[in-house]
Design a protein around this motif. Structure first.
Motif, PDB file in Angstrom:
ATOM      1  N   GLN A  47       0.795  -1.363  -0.012  1.00 49.16           N
ATOM      2  CA  GLN A  47      -0.031  -0.155   0.042  1.00 49.16           C
ATOM      3  C   GLN A  47       1.026   0.982   0.102  1.00 49.16           C
ATOM      4  OE1 GLN A  47      -3.078   0.219   3.019  1.00 49.16           O
ATOM      5  NE2 GLN A  47      -4.149  -1.845   2.104  1.00 49.16           N
ATOM      6  N   GLU A  48       0.346   2.316  -0.439  1.00 44.10           N
ATOM      7  CA  GLU A  48       0.858   3.453  -0.390  1.00 44.10           C
ATOM      8  C   GLU A  48      -0.051   4.509   0.309  1.00 44.10           C
ATOM      9  OE1 GLU A  48       4.147   6.528  -1.064  1.00 44.10           O
ATOM     10  OE2 GLU A  48       4.266   4.217  -0.757  1.00 44.10           O
ATOM     11  N   ASN A  49       0.321   5.392   1.246  1.00 40.47           N
ATOM     12  CA  ASN A  49      -0.551   6.227   1.782  1.00 40.47           C
ATOM     13  C   ASN A  49      -1.804   5.781   2.156  1.00 40.47           C
ATOM     14  OD1 ASN A  49       1.092   8.578   1.876  1.00 40.47           O
ATOM     15  ND2 ASN A  49       0.865   8.613  -0.327  1.00 40.47           N
ATOM     16  N   GLY A  50      -1.987   4.396   2.723  1.00 37.62           N
ATOM     17  CA  GLY A  50      -3.004   3.901   2.959  1.00 37.62           C
ATOM     18  C   GLY A  50      -4.128   3.318   2.364  1.00 37.62           C
ATOM     19  N   ALA A  51      -3.412   3.050   0.968  1.00 40.29           N
ATOM     20  CA  ALA A  51      -4.523   2.537   0.082  1.00 40.29           C
ATOM     21  C   ALA A  51      -3.357   1.756  -0.937  1.00 40.29           C
ATOM     22  CB  ALA A  51      -5.010   3.517  -0.865  1.00 40.29           C
ATOM     23  N   PRO A  52      -4.006   0.567  -1.532  1.00 41.39           N
ATOM     24  CA  PRO A  52      -3.291  -0.250  -2.583  1.00 41.39           C
ATOM     25  C   PRO A  52      -2.948   0.618  -3.566  1.00 41.39           C
ATOM     26  CG  PRO A  52      -5.499  -1.276  -1.907  1.00 41.39           C
ATOM     27  CD  PRO A  52      -5.443   0.162  -1.324  1.00 41.39           C
ATOM     28  N   TYR A  53      -1.873   0.359  -4.389  1.00 40.78           N
ATOM     29  CA  TYR A  53      -1.635   0.986  -5.599  1.00 40.78           C
ATOM     30  C   TYR A  53      -1.456   0.132  -6.852  1.00 40.78           C
ATOM     31  CZ  TYR A  53       3.255  -0.667  -4.553  1.00 40.78           C
ATOM     32  OH  TYR A  53       4.379  -1.279  -4.522  1.00 40.78           O
ATOM     33  N   TYR A  54      -1.578   0.770  -8.043  1.00 41.32           N
ATOM     34  CA  TYR A  54      -1.585  -0.190  -8.864  1.00 41.32           C
ATOM     35  C   TYR A  54      -0.459   0.162 -10.276  1.00 41.32           C
ATOM     36  CZ  TYR A  54      -6.315  -1.230  -7.491  1.00 41.32           C
ATOM     37  OH  TYR A  54      -7.498  -1.500  -6.781  1.00 41.32           O
ATOM     38  N   GLY A  97       1.747  14.200 -10.914  1.00 41.38           N
ATOM     39  CA  GLY A  97       1.926  13.321 -12.073  1.00 41.38           C
ATOM     40  C   GLY A  97       1.545  13.761 -13.370  1.00 41.38           C
ATOM     41  N   PHE A  98       1.318  13.007 -14.183  1.00 36.45           N
ATOM     42  CA  PHE A  98       0.851  13.141 -15.592  1.00 36.45           C
ATOM     43  C   PHE A  98      -0.657  13.361 -15.473  1.00 36.45           C
ATOM     44  CE2 PHE A  98       4.228  10.046 -16.193  1.00 36.45           C
ATOM     45  CZ  PHE A  98       5.055  10.662 -16.636  1.00 36.45           C
ATOM     46  N   LEU A  99      -1.302  12.767 -14.623  1.00 38.35           N
ATOM     47  CA  LEU A  99      -2.684  12.914 -14.769  1.00 38.35           C
ATOM     48  C   LEU A  99      -3.287  12.565 -13.479  1.00 38.35           C
ATOM     49  CD1 LEU A  99      -5.112  12.780 -16.980  1.00 38.35           C
ATOM     50  CD2 LEU A  99      -5.057  10.040 -16.969  1.00 38.35           C
ATOM     51  N   TYR A 100      -4.219  13.300 -12.802  1.00 36.94           N
ATOM     52  CA  TYR A 100      -4.858  13.503 -11.678  1.00 36.94           C
ATOM     53  C   TYR A 100      -6.258  13.718 -11.570  1.00 36.94           C
ATOM     54  CZ  TYR A 100      -4.415  18.491 -11.352  1.00 36.94           C
ATOM     55  OH  TYR A 100      -4.728  20.012 -11.244  1.00 36.94           O
ATOM     56  N   GLN A 101      -6.742  13.269 -10.155  1.00 34.67           N
ATOM     57  CA  GLN A 101      -8.211  13.946  -9.670  1.00 34.67           C
ATOM     58  C   GLN A 101      -7.903  14.682  -8.515  1.00 34.67           C
ATOM     59  OE1 GLN A 101     -10.559  10.228  -9.261  1.00 34.67           O
ATOM     60  NE2 GLN A 101     -11.410  10.541 -11.103  1.00 34.67           N
ATOM     61  N   ASP A 102      -8.778  15.761  -8.688  1.00 34.93           N
ATOM     62  CA  ASP A 102      -8.532  16.907  -7.542  1.00 34.93           C
ATOM     63  C   ASP A 102      -9.507  16.425  -6.396  1.00 34.93           C
ATOM     64  OD1 ASP A 102      -7.428  19.208  -6.378  1.00 34.93           O
ATOM     65  OD2 ASP A 102      -8.809  20.661  -7.459  1.00 34.93           O
ATOM     66  N   PHE A 103      -9.272  15.434  -5.920  1.00 36.56           N
ATOM     67  CA  PHE A 103     -10.080  14.847  -4.642  1.00 36.56           C
ATOM     68  C   PHE A 103      -9.087  14.452  -3.648  1.00 36.56           C
ATOM     69  CE2 PHE A 103     -13.019  14.296  -8.049  1.00 36.56           C
ATOM     70  CZ  PHE A 103     -13.921  15.306  -7.719  1.00 36.56           C
ATOM     71  N   MET A 104      -9.226  14.695  -2.460  1.00 35.39           N
ATOM     72  CA  MET A 104      -8.097  14.440  -1.500  1.00 35.39           C
ATOM     73  C   MET A 104      -8.841  13.162  -0.456  1.00 35.39           C
ATOM     74  SD  MET A 104      -6.577  18.095  -0.499  1.00 35.39           S
ATOM     75  CE  MET A 104      -5.326  17.278   0.515  1.00 35.39           C
ATOM     76  N   ASN A 105      -7.852  12.379  -0.035  1.00 34.60           N
ATOM     77  CA  ASN A 105      -8.264  11.472   0.787  1.00 34.60           C
ATOM     78  C   ASN A 105      -8.774  10.144   0.564  1.00 34.60           C
ATOM     79  OD1 ASN A 105      -6.422  12.501   2.930  1.00 34.60           O
ATOM     80  ND2 ASN A 105      -8.008  14.327   3.173  1.00 34.60           N
ATOM     81  N   ASP A 106      -9.488  10.130  -0.801  1.00 32.53           N
ATOM     82  CA  ASP A 106     -10.240   8.800  -1.041  1.00 32.53           C
ATOM     83  C   ASP A 106      -9.415   7.525  -1.275  1.00 32.53           C
ATOM     84  OD1 ASP A 106     -12.668  10.441  -1.674  1.00 32.53           O
ATOM     85  OD2 ASP A 106     -12.365  10.388  -3.752  1.00 32.53           O
ATOM     86  N   PRO A 107      -9.932   6.436  -0.802  1.00 27.27           N
ATOM     87  CA  PRO A 107      -9.377   5.227  -0.775  1.00 27.27           C
ATOM     88  C   PRO A 107      -8.970   4.748  -1.939  1.00 27.27           C
ATOM     89  CG  PRO A 107     -11.705   5.029  -0.213  1.00 27.27           C
ATOM     90  CD  PRO A 107     -11.402   6.476  -0.218  1.00 27.27           C
ATOM     91  N   ALA A 108      -9.830   5.274  -3.176  1.00 29.25           N
ATOM     92  CA  ALA A 108      -9.706   4.805  -4.609  1.00 29.25           C
ATOM     93  C   ALA A 108      -9.929   5.868  -5.527  1.00 29.25           C
ATOM     94  CB  ALA A 108     -10.188   3.427  -4.877  1.00 29.25           C
ATOM     95  N   PRO A 109      -9.419   5.698  -6.783  1.00 32.89           N
ATOM     96  CA  PRO A 109      -9.918   6.952  -7.653  1.00 32.89           C
ATOM     97  C   PRO A 109     -11.376   6.705  -8.043  1.00 32.89           C
ATOM     98  CG  PRO A 109      -8.579   5.109  -8.703  1.00 32.89           C
ATOM     99  CD  PRO A 109      -8.412   4.786  -7.425  1.00 32.89           C
ATOM    100  N   ARG A 110     -12.035   7.815  -8.201  1.00 27.22           N
ATOM    101  CA  ARG A 110     -13.403   7.916  -8.511  1.00 27.22           C
ATOM    102  C   ARG A 110     -13.546   7.843 -10.150  1.00 27.22           C
ATOM    103  NH1 ARG A 110     -15.960  12.807  -4.984  1.00 27.22           N
ATOM    104  NH2 ARG A 110     -14.918  12.342  -3.289  1.00 27.22           N
ATOM    105  N   GLU A 111     -14.164   6.559 -10.503  1.00 32.05           N
ATOM    106  CA  GLU A 111     -14.116   6.094 -11.786  1.00 32.05           C
ATOM    107  C   GLU A 111     -15.070   7.021 -12.622  1.00 32.05           C
ATOM    108  OE1 GLU A 111     -14.768   1.909 -12.497  1.00 32.05           O
ATOM    109  OE2 GLU A 111     -14.124   1.494 -10.350  1.00 32.05           O
TER     110      GLU A 111
END
Length: 416
Positions: A262-269, A298-312
């Motif tokens: 995990q990285e920062n409390g969440a699985p990474y891909y 990075g190259f591509l990001y979402q502007d939401f903080m502390n989510d456990p996963a990206p918002r599809e």
């Protein structure tokens, strides 16, 4: 060795049929669900839970209505000690429509009423729910959207959830699942249905309109259990050449596999080909694609903080070439069974073919005996009395009635 296992597999049904084992005693479910569309009985619809560990007494969630036995007959009433308002006119161990062929009647005049009773297991409460909305309501309730994580304590004997903004998903005192500002704050979104032990999946939610001061039904609101998928697929469906060029040059498109760490409390891909790209929760607590595991936007990001996963369901920001937010960049979760189906299918077919080839005529004869035995001795086992409940899936296709009395399909509750 394969020849031996093939014969053993065919002999097992014979052994099980000849020695079925001890009979199980009567088991009472954790919940009964009552469904009715009639005016006189509609208020009794909902989930009834075992009451104080009493064998045949159930209480409707957040209500004073009971389902219990009186003089060996199942009864519906407002209080346990009354004569009941409705009763089942046959003595049955369970009041479920599949187990009891009796008819529900009104105590006052013995008039038949339409009532359906289903047995239900204890719900699974996942670690996360993801709440989405589309259209105009999305902007109105945006602070209530996103991921909700289960809290360690309970709210009036039921689990509750909290998102990164401190908004709460809970079962309130009126038996509705709601979203509020804090555990004891005003409800801004609520379920239409009452007395359900878990949140409805979708099409059964309404939001509060501050201008008109009334509740509005919104079919686009959905509340779905969430588990981190095995992989994500990043695609671009738009037609902007500059965006295509940036995504292509930086090797961003393709499959990203979940890692054990995990990285920062969440699985990474990770995507390894042609070079390593990470989809991870960075040190700034935002999800992004980059060549480093924890660095910046990075190259591509979402502007939401502390989510456990990206918002599809949300848009992505391109951090390269001053392009900014662009639609058409989609991230889709993928399960393992969705990958390599072709190869897996071939392996299964080869295994079945091997077993069939190695079966001798004697074993085939034994298999025929097993079939006869199963039909004659185990007929009851081959005819399930209740729908099967798949672990970790929504359980449904049940009749349900909305607030206007219209029959809809309930595929909403999450059961084990």
């Amino acid at each position: 060795m394969m020849h031996f296992y093939a014969q053993l597999c065919l002999l097992l049904p014979v052994v099980r049929c000849m020695f079925p084992g001890p009979e199980k005693g009567l088991e009472y479910p954790e919940y009964f669900e009552i469904l009715s569309n009639e005016t006189s009985t509609k208020e009794y619809s909902g989930f009834y839970q075992k009451y104080n560990d009493e064998i045949s007494v159930y209480k409707k969630l957040k209500s004073t209505k009971y389902l219990y036995t009186k003089n060996q007959l199942w009864t519906l009433g407002n209080k346990r000690k009354d004569g009941g308002i409705f009763y089942l006119d046959s003595e049955c161990d369970l009041p479920t429509s599949s187990d009891c062929k009796g008819q529900w009647k009104r105590q006052l005049d013995n008039k038949a009423v339409e009532v359906k009773v289903l047995s239900k297991p204890k719900p699974i409460y996942p670690n996360y729910y993801q709440i989405r909305a589309e259209g105009s309501v999305k902007e109105k309730i945006k602070e209530f959207l996103g991921f909700y994580e289960k809290e360690s304590d309970m709210y009036h004997k039921f689990p509750y959830y909290k998102n990164t903004n401190g908004k709460v998903l809970k079962l309130n005192k009126n038996g509705k699942w709601t979203m509020s500002k804090g555990k004891y704050g005003k409800d801004h979104v609520q379920s239409i249905s009452e007395a359900h032990p878990s949140p409805p999946k979708k099409n059964l939610w309404e939001s509060w309109n501050e201008d008109s001061q009334h509740w509005e039904t919104n079919s686009s609101i959905s509340v779905l259990p969430f588990e981190h998928p095995d992989s994500y697929l990043l695609e671009y469906t738009g037609n902007k050449e500059k965006v295509k060029d940036i995504l292509g040059k930086n090797n961003l498109l393709g499959y990203y596999e979940k890692q054990k760490q995990q990285e920062n409390g969440a699985p990474y891909y990770v995507k390894l080909v042609p070079e390593t790209i990470y989809l991870s929760k960075k040190d700034n607590m935002r999800w992004s694609f980059s060549s480093g595991l924890s660095d910046g936007f990075g190259f591509l990001y979402q502007d939401f903080m502390n989510d456990p996963a990206p918002r599809e369901w949300e848009v992505w920001e391109l951090n390269v070439g001053s392009v900014g937010t662009k639609s058409g960049i989609t991230l889709t979760s993928v399960k393992k069974e969705d990958n390599g189906k072709e190869n897996g299918g071939k392996k299964e077919n080869n295994l079945v073919l091997t077993v069939l080839i190695t079966c001798t005529p004697v074993v085939v004869f034994v298999a025929l005996i097993a079939v006869v035995c199963l039909v004659v001795k185990c007929r009851k086992k081959l005819t399930p009395e209740e729908p099967k409940i798949d672990e970790n899936f929504y359980y449904g296709d049940e009749d349900y009635y909305d607030e206007k009395g219209n029959c809809v399909i309930d595929t909403n509750d999450y059961y084990e």
